[in-house]
Motif scaffolding. Sequence first.
Motif, short mmCIF file in Angstrom:
data_model
loop_
_atom_site.label_atom_id
_atom_site.label_comp_id
_atom_site.label_asym_id
_atom_site.label_seq_id
_atom_site.Cartn_x
_atom_site.Cartn_y
_atom_site.Cartn_z
N ALA A 190 0.65 -1.06 -0.04
CA ALA A 190 -0.11 0.01 -0.01
C ALA A 190 0.81 1.23 0.03
CB ALA A 190 -0.92 -0.11 1.23
N GLU A 212 -1.85 -1.14 -3.74
CA GLU A 212 -3.15 -0.36 -3.30
C GLU A 212 -2.57 1.06 -2.78
OE1 GLU A 212 -6.15 -1.76 -2.44
OE2 GLU A 212 -5.46 -3.79 -3.13
N VAL A 265 -3.45 4.85 -1.35
CA VAL A 265 -4.44 5.41 -0.40
C VAL A 265 -4.32 6.90 -0.61
CG1 VAL A 265 -5.05 5.67 2.00
CG2 VAL A 265 -4.37 3.73 1.11
N GLN A 277 -11.12 8.56 -1.62
CA GLN A 277 -10.95 7.49 -2.69
C GLN A 277 -10.96 8.21 -3.99
OE1 GLN A 277 -13.95 4.46 -3.05
NE2 GLN A 277 -12.72 3.33 -4.01
N ARG A 293 -4.53 -0.11 -7.54
CA ARG A 293 -6.00 -0.17 -6.95
C ARG A 293 -6.07 1.01 -6.22
NH1 ARG A 293 -8.78 -1.79 -2.73
NH2 ARG A 293 -10.92 -2.68 -3.07
N ALA A 324 -7.72 2.45 -3.06
CA ALA A 324 -8.31 1.71 -1.85
C ALA A 324 -9.39 2.61 -1.52
CB ALA A 324 -7.21 1.58 -0.92
N SER A 360 -10.25 3.00 1.73
CA SER A 360 -9.73 3.54 2.92
C SER A 360 -8.67 2.99 3.44
CB SER A 360 -11.07 3.45 4.14
OG SER A 360 -10.86 1.98 4.38
N GLU A 364 -8.99 -0.45 4.95
CA GLU A 364 -9.31 -1.61 3.93
C GLU A 364 -7.89 -1.87 3.14
OE1 GLU A 364 -11.43 -2.30 -0.48
OE2 GLU A 364 -9.98 -0.82 0.12
N ALA A 365 -7.01 -1.04 2.83
CA ALA A 365 -5.93 -1.17 2.20
C ALA A 365 -4.90 -2.10 2.97
CB ALA A 365 -5.22 0.15 1.62
N ARG A 377 -5.22 -5.89 3.06
CA ARG A 377 -5.04 -6.62 1.89
C ARG A 377 -3.54 -6.75 1.54
NH1 ARG A 377 -9.19 -6.56 -2.05
NH2 ARG A 377 -7.63 -6.03 -3.58
#
Length: 307
Positions: free
Chosen positions: A133, A158, A160, A164, A184, A186, A188, A191-192, A195
Amino acid sequence: MATASLPTFDAAATRALLPAAARVEAVIRAMRARRAGSLNAPERLALPLPAEGSYLVMPAADAELAITKLVTVHPHNSGCGLPTIQGLVLVTDAGNGQPLMLLDGPTLTARRTAAVTALGLRVLSRQPLRSVALVGTGAQALEHARLLAELGELERVEVVGRDQARAAAFVDAVALSCPGVRLRAAVSIDEALGRVDAVVTLTTATRPVLPDGLHDKLLVVGVGAFRPDMAELPPSLLRSRSVVVDALPGARHEAGDLIQAGIDWGSVTELVDHLDVSGAPGPAPVFKTVGQAAWDLAAAHAAVNQA
C-alpha cells in the motif's frame, strides 16, 4: 571542460538514466562503501532563504565520483506556479576533478528515494512480498509506483489518498506508465492495510496517518516525514517494533516520527546491517528513511554507467 559544454539532463532525461534495477544495486554498493569508510558523505548544509525557503548543499564522494546536490525548497512556490523543490546535481570525476554532467536534482532525489524503499522492502519483509500500500498521491508516490512496477516483484499496489476520489485519479494518471503491476485505489486506509504485505507512507503529515494495532507481519516503511515536526507513524508502533533507518546521523536530526516517539536510539540499526542477515523471527520491523547524499552518489553512478 567548460560549463557551457557540460552535458545537462532535464527531468525526463535524468529519469531515463536511472532504471530501477540499476538504482537498487547502486544503493546496495553505496551502503556497503559508506559502512567500509570508502565513501564520504557528510551531513547536509542548510541555509535559510527568503519566503521560508531553504538552500540545501549535499556533497558525497568515493574513489570514482564526487557529487554536489544543490536544492532549493520554497514551500509557497505552488501559489506562483513554480515547483516547491528545484535544483541540480553536479557529477565530477573524483580522480581528476573534471565535471561530467548535470542531473535534475528533484528527479534524482525521488528516484533514489524509491530505490532505498524497494531495497528495504526486499530485505526486511518477514513474508513473501506480493502487495504494497502506498499512502500518498504526490510525486514520491508516483516514483514509488513506477519503480515497483519496473522491478516486477509485486502483483498489486493499493493507493491510499486523502479520499478515494484522489486515489482513483492518481491510479488513472499513472496506470499506463506502470504496466508491470496492478494498481488499485483503496476505499480507505483500513481496507488497504487488510489486503497488503507492506505499507509505505509518503505524506507531509504532522500527525500519524497509520492506525494503531497493525498486524505483526505488516512491514512498515516511513518515507514522507522529513522534519522533526512531522510524523506519519504512530508512537505505539515505533515503541513495539524494532526500528531500522537508512542512515543514523540524519535520522537523529530529521526523523520526526522517531524523535517524537522518544525511541531508544541505542537499539536502532541501519539497513546495511541487514543486507546479509536473514530476517529474525517476530514482528516485522519499521523502516524509516530520511535520505543521505551517499544515495545521491549511488544514483549518479547509475546515471554515468547508463550514459
